[in-house]
Scaffold this active site. Structure first.
Site, PDB file in Angstrom:
ATOM      1  N   GLY A   1      32.577  35.447  35.504  1.00 37.57           N
ATOM      2  CA  GLY A   1      32.773  34.519  36.603  1.00 37.57           C
ATOM      3  C   GLY A   1      34.170  33.958  36.728  1.00 37.57           C
TER       4      GLY A   1
ATOM      5  N   ASP B   1      34.020  26.196  44.240  1.00 40.31           N
ATOM      6  CA  ASP B   1      35.417  26.429  44.604  1.00 40.31           C
ATOM      7  C   ASP B   1      35.578  26.728  46.091  1.00 40.31           C
ATOM      8  OD1 ASP B   1      35.737  26.070  41.920  1.00 40.31           O
ATOM      9  OD2 ASP B   1      36.242  28.138  41.464  1.00 40.31           O
TER      10      ASP B   1
END
Length: 674
Positions: free
Chosen positions: A220, A328
């Protein structure tokens, strides 16, 4: 890292990265590596696999992850180096049957696979394996495992649990392995592999099961994604450590984020199919991540249809586990329709995300009985306290949907049970706790790509399993350098109360290094150089090197002869480029090549600095001058920018907190230029 979501995008995350200026291979004595190895073994006696035991397992080889219950049995070991019956009823997990066959062949024996065993040949051995529902194996377990019957019953009452017993059955040495399910059988094989020493299975009674439901790896990070081969290798390694999850979520795969609506090409599908098939064969759930948050309109039917179509394409390949990360991204909804329906504040974002996720759950997840619960990553994914966003998300989100959470911080140095319990409430609805999986940002290095983190996993409460569904580690850009930490997380998530960071890391380094003593010494010296993790007090930087440096200066300043430990370590560091490629896991050396090259140069510099200091004491000005030049050239070479990155160009590999460079600088100050 800044914990405010507005600073979490890839460019902002990478802005914290600092380029630190730090600092071929000289011929050295083989004795140097042995010297450091002996010193290491003296201070860590009894902690390496094959020569020691896991906690609570006297008389047995070390087993990792540490089992819930393990004792030495009273009988003799079961030989696998002769003729061995592998007894497995039709329908027994084929991957486990194949794995036992491979163990027998690896031990020097011959495997004959049968579905039952009535009249075995004298001089043979047998390994029974199967599910708890199989009366054949259950009967043998009841006989051989009578002394651990209660523990066996408990183990086989848990998903993924298993039991192992040894003794004599039908007149021949026998080991029996029974799993609650196919996963349990496969996990038991990983323990059987560790019980096998010298061609025989140690006499043992094992009753074991995992304390966390989800245990695994999430790719990730930002930066250069792992290669296809690296993913395959990580999946296989994780399976050997009894993990059960691999989450495919590389940030820089455009078809996950920037182009999330686009379907995969045939070539891409072939690679994904191999990953999925490899994971399935190794009892790992391949989990696919779709990250639509950069440009999604949550109220758009077209976007919902695109997301479901993408997930359906992965389902057709065999994926049965999905996560939708909304991390994000912008902290407000982005289209006018969403503003009108949900509002433009943080609470509106929580409502919008919940609405979309509930629709995906209804349209896709709930329609398929063989699929795992949907998981999601919130936009505000850290901190345990309640906020308007978390409250809105938690109240509106379907209670079956699992939330991934990073702890109190984006990169959390401590994760406590109490904090996780608070997060359960904050992401839940009144009266209903949210199921939480920790996305643990260690040893990830995308925010510090000149560093690698090889310290053991610390600062996680041993009883986290009481508050969370599971934990997944977000590793480094360097896949193979991440294997030791993956080993630690497997140990922690399987049996947190028994997790010992130092012993687990020692076992991990042995596993990747292989049996050669000089290679093990080199790997441990290299790991010692790269333990610093943002100055965390639990993981002091380069502790063994620092001890050698302190001892050297203490003796030198007192006018005594230093012990030679620092010189031996310097000589070992120079050998790293030759030692690490001999590791059992060669990918580790490939990932580490630029850091080992820097370490070798620093090792040369330390060797020459010691020679310079010695020459200065003797008044040999010519030798001092030459050694000084060699120290400076080594320091310059070590500081070369050699490590490529995706967005930051080529950077200088940094070792710890610069202890080696500091030693060279101090030595140069003690012997001023003539």
């Amino acid at each position: 890292m800044d914990t405010s979501p507005g600073d979490r995008g890839p460019q902002r995350r990478q802005s914290v990265f600092m380029l630190i200026t730090a600092g071929i291979v000289a011929a050295v004595l083989l004795l140097a590596g042995w010297f450091v190895l002996m010193r290491y073994n003296q201070s860590n006696a009894g902690s390496s696999p094959g020569s020691a035991t896991s906690p609570g397992e006297p008389g047995l080889p070390a087993i990792y992850p540490v089992p819930q219950h393990a004792t030495a049995a009273s009988g003799k070991p079961v030989p696998l180096n002769g003729h061995v019956y592998v007894v497995a009823t039709a329908g027994t997990d084929p991957a486990s049957v194949s794995a036992v066959q491979a163990l027998v062949v690896g031990a020097g024996g011959t495997a004959e696979t049968v579905t039952s065993l009535a009249n075995p040949t004298s001089g043979s051995s047998a390994v029974y394996l199967g599910a708890a529902s199989d009366p054949q194996v259950s009967t043998v377990l009841a006989t051989l495992g009578r002394d651990s019957a209660a523990a066996n019953q408990k183990a086989l009452g848990h998903a993924e649990g298993y039991a192992i017993a040894t003794g004599t059955s039908a007149g021949i040495p026998t080991a029996v392995l029974v799993g609650r399910d196919g996963d349990g059988i496969f996990h038991g094989i990983q323990t059987l592999r560790q019980l096998l020493t010298g061609g025989t299975v140690s006499a043992a009674l094992i009753s074991d099961w995992p304390l966390m439901q989800t245990r695994g790896v999430i790719e990730g990070f930002y930066g250069i994604p792992w290669s296809h081969q690296a993913r395959l290798d990580v999946i296989k390694f994780a399976a050997q450590q009894k993990m059960n999850t691999f989450i495919y979520s590389p940030k820089n795969d455009p078809l996950l984020r920037d182009q999330w609506r686009t379907l995969y090409s045939n070539q891409q599908l072939r690679e994904l199919q191999e990953l999925i098939d490899t994971a399935t064969a190794n009892h790992i759930r391949f989990t696919y991540s779709l990250s639509p948050g950069l440009d999604i309109c949550y109220s758009s039917v077209a976007d919902l249809n695109a997301a479901v179509a993408k997930l359906e394409s992965l389902y057709s390949l065999g994926v049965r586990s999905f996560v939708i990360p909304l991390d994000d991204i912008d902290t407000k909804v982005q289209c006018d329709e969403d503003v009108k329906e949900f509002g433009s504040n943080e609470a509106g974002l929580g409502k919008a995300e919940a609405s979309f996720l509930n629709d995906v759950n209804a349209r896709f997840i709930s329609k398929k009985p063989d699929i795992q619960p949907l998981q999601m990553v919130p936009t505000f994914y850290n901190g345990s306290g309640s906020t308007p966003y978390k409250k809105a998300l938690g109240r509106a989100l379907n209670p079956d949907i699992v939330v991934q959470w990073t702890g109190e911080d984006v990169v959390s140095h401590r994760i406590t049970r109490g904090s996780a319990e608070t997060a359960q409430q904050s992401y839940g609805s009144p009266g209903t706790k949210r199921n939480i999986v920790i996305w643990d940002n260690y040893p990830v290095n995308d925010y510090s790509q000149d560093h690698i983190f090889l310290g053991p996993v610390k600062g996680r409460d041993s009883d986290l399993n009481q508050a969370i569904r599971g934990i997944v580690t977000n590793p480094m850009i360097e896949a193979y350098l991440s294997l030791p930490a993956i080993f630690n997380y497997a140990d922690l998530s399987w049996n947190g109360p028994a997790y010992d960071p130092a012993k687990s890391m020692d076992a991990a380094l042995t596993a990747v290094a292989g049996p050669a003593p000089d290679v093990q010494a080199g790997v441990r010296a290299f790991a010692d150089l790269n333990q610093d993790w943002q100055g965390d007090a639990l993981t002091p930087s380069a502790p063994a090197l620092t001890a050698d440096i302190n001892q050297f200066w203490s003796a030198y300043d007192a006018g005594q002869s230093p012990s030679g430990a620092l010189l031996a370590r310097a000589e070992l560091l120079q050998r790293l480029p030759d030692l690490l490629p001999r590791m059992a896991e060669p990918g580790f050396a490939n990932d580490a090549v630029n850091w080992t090259a820097a370490a070798a140069q620093y090792g040369r510099g330390v060797q020459q600095a010691i020679a310079m200091l010695d020459a200065a004491k003797k008044g040999d000005a010519q030798a001092v001058t030459q050694a000084r030049k060699d120290v400076q050239s080594a320091e310059t070479a070590a500081a070369a920018a050699t490590q490529p990155t995706l967005d930051l160009g080529v950077v200088t590999p940094v070792l710890g907190k610069g202890e080696l460079k500091a030693f060279l600088d101090q030595a140069l100050q003690k012997v001023p230029a003539g």
